[in-house]
Design a protein around this motif. Structure first.
Motif, PDB file in Angstrom:
ATOM      1  N   ALA A 137      -8.570   9.270  -6.291  1.00  0.00           N
ATOM      2  CA  ALA A 137      -7.220   9.202  -5.735  1.00  0.00           C
ATOM      3  C   ALA A 137      -7.156   8.229  -4.566  1.00  0.00           C
ATOM      4  N   LYS A 177      -6.436   4.617  -5.269  1.00  0.00           N
ATOM      5  CA  LYS A 177      -5.059   4.241  -5.610  1.00  0.00           C
ATOM      6  C   LYS A 177      -4.246   3.840  -4.373  1.00  0.00           C
ATOM      7  N   LYS A 188       1.002  10.248  -2.258  1.00  0.00           N
ATOM      8  CA  LYS A 188       0.330   9.525  -3.344  1.00  0.00           C
ATOM      9  C   LYS A 188      -0.923  10.277  -3.798  1.00  0.00           C
ATOM     10  N   THR A 191      -1.407  11.811  -7.478  1.00  0.00           N
ATOM     11  CA  THR A 191      -2.499  11.274  -8.298  1.00  0.00           C
ATOM     12  C   THR A 191      -3.416  12.388  -8.784  1.00  0.00           C
TER      13      THR A 191
END
Length: 294
Positions: free
Chosen positions: A227, A230, A275, A279
């Protein structure tokens, strides 16, 4: 001459002790002469005569340790080792009686033997704890006679103060003196159907649970790494500085480092956390990563 070797029988040991008890004590000049002959010439006959003359001292000192429940023959054997150590280290030039010097080594060897064998629970090896171990009961008895009716806690505090140790340590050692060791397999209860160990709860995780927890933690860490990949470099650095270090930085400190306002750092952190959450929640679950809970 072998004094007390491992192969010697109890009868042979007793014979050796009886023979030594009949040996005449030495004059100081004889002690010094024998000690020099052993030190300088390695004259074994001189050593034998020196040792035999003071086995009676070993036996006498061993009697002072009889209340620890150890075999007298073992204590005497340890004392013989201490006596031999004294013979190896004695310096006649100091004009000290060998018996006086040897008594210290004999007592030291016996004390170490008692500490090693009196209880399966170690009593500590510092000078303070050794002194407490061998003098606590005598001092407690003296204080109890001096302060009739005094609370036991008060007595323990005075003993602890004398040895510069916590009162709790004195109380713990006295409890062990009073109770001694007990086998976990000792039968208890009216029917004798239970053991002491049956009532002792092990609160640590069992091996299987520990392995499972470690494996799951590795899987979760792997998810976080994926994660984090990303995120943008700036978002990733903010998460590291704010949540993945031992001493997290403040929003203001990060803002100064990145050249942005504190509010902007807060916004970037919130966006990065969203995010990460999205994710991780969107990752396909590979059931092979987890061990069966069945």
């Amino acid at each position: 001459m072998a004094y007390f070797d491992d192969a010697g029988t109890a009868r042979a040991q007793q014979s050796f002790i009886r023979q030594s008890m009949q040996t005449a004590m030495l004059e100081k000049e004889d002690e010094w002469d024998l000690a020099r002959r052993w030190r300088d010439q390695k004259d074994r006959k001189a050593l034998d005569r020196l040792i035999n003359a003071y086995v009676r001292l070993v036996v006498k000192i061993a009697g002072k340790f009889k209340h620890y429940g150890l075999a007298n023959s073992d204590l005497v054997q340890e004392g013989i080792l201490g006596l031999m150590q004294a013979a190896n280290r004695f310096e006649p030039e100091r004009e000290l009686r060998f018996s006086t010097y040897a008594a210290w080594w004999i007592r030291s060897f016996m004390q170490d033997y008692v500490l090693r064998n009196w209880s399966i629970v170690r009593s500590g090896s510092t000078a303070q704890r050794k002194s407490l171990f061998f003098n606590m009961r005598r001092m407690r008895a003296q204080l109890e006679n001096k302060r009739h009716g005094a609370n036991s806690n008060v007595i323990d505090e005075e003993v602890a103060k004398a040895f510069n140790l916590p009162a709790a340590e004195v109380q713990g050692m006295f409890a062990r003196f009073s109770g001694g060791d007990q086998s976990l397999n000792m039968m208890i209860g009216e029917d004798g159907g239970s053991e002491v160990g049956d009532f002792m709860i092990d609160e640590t995780a069992n091996p299987e649970a520990a392995v499972m927890a470690t494996h799951d933690q590795e899987v979760q860490t792997n998810w976080v790494h994926k994660a984090m990949a990303k995120l943008s470099p700036r978002e990733r650095q903010i998460i590291i500085d704010r949540r993945l270090v031992d001493e997290p930085m403040t929003l203001e400190q990060i803002g100064q480092k990145m050249g942005v306002s504190k509010e902007r750092v807060r916004q970037l952190e919130a966006r990065a956390m969203d995010k990460l959450r999205d994710t991780i929640e969107g990752m396909p679950v590979d059931v092979s990563e987890f061990r069966s809970r069945g």
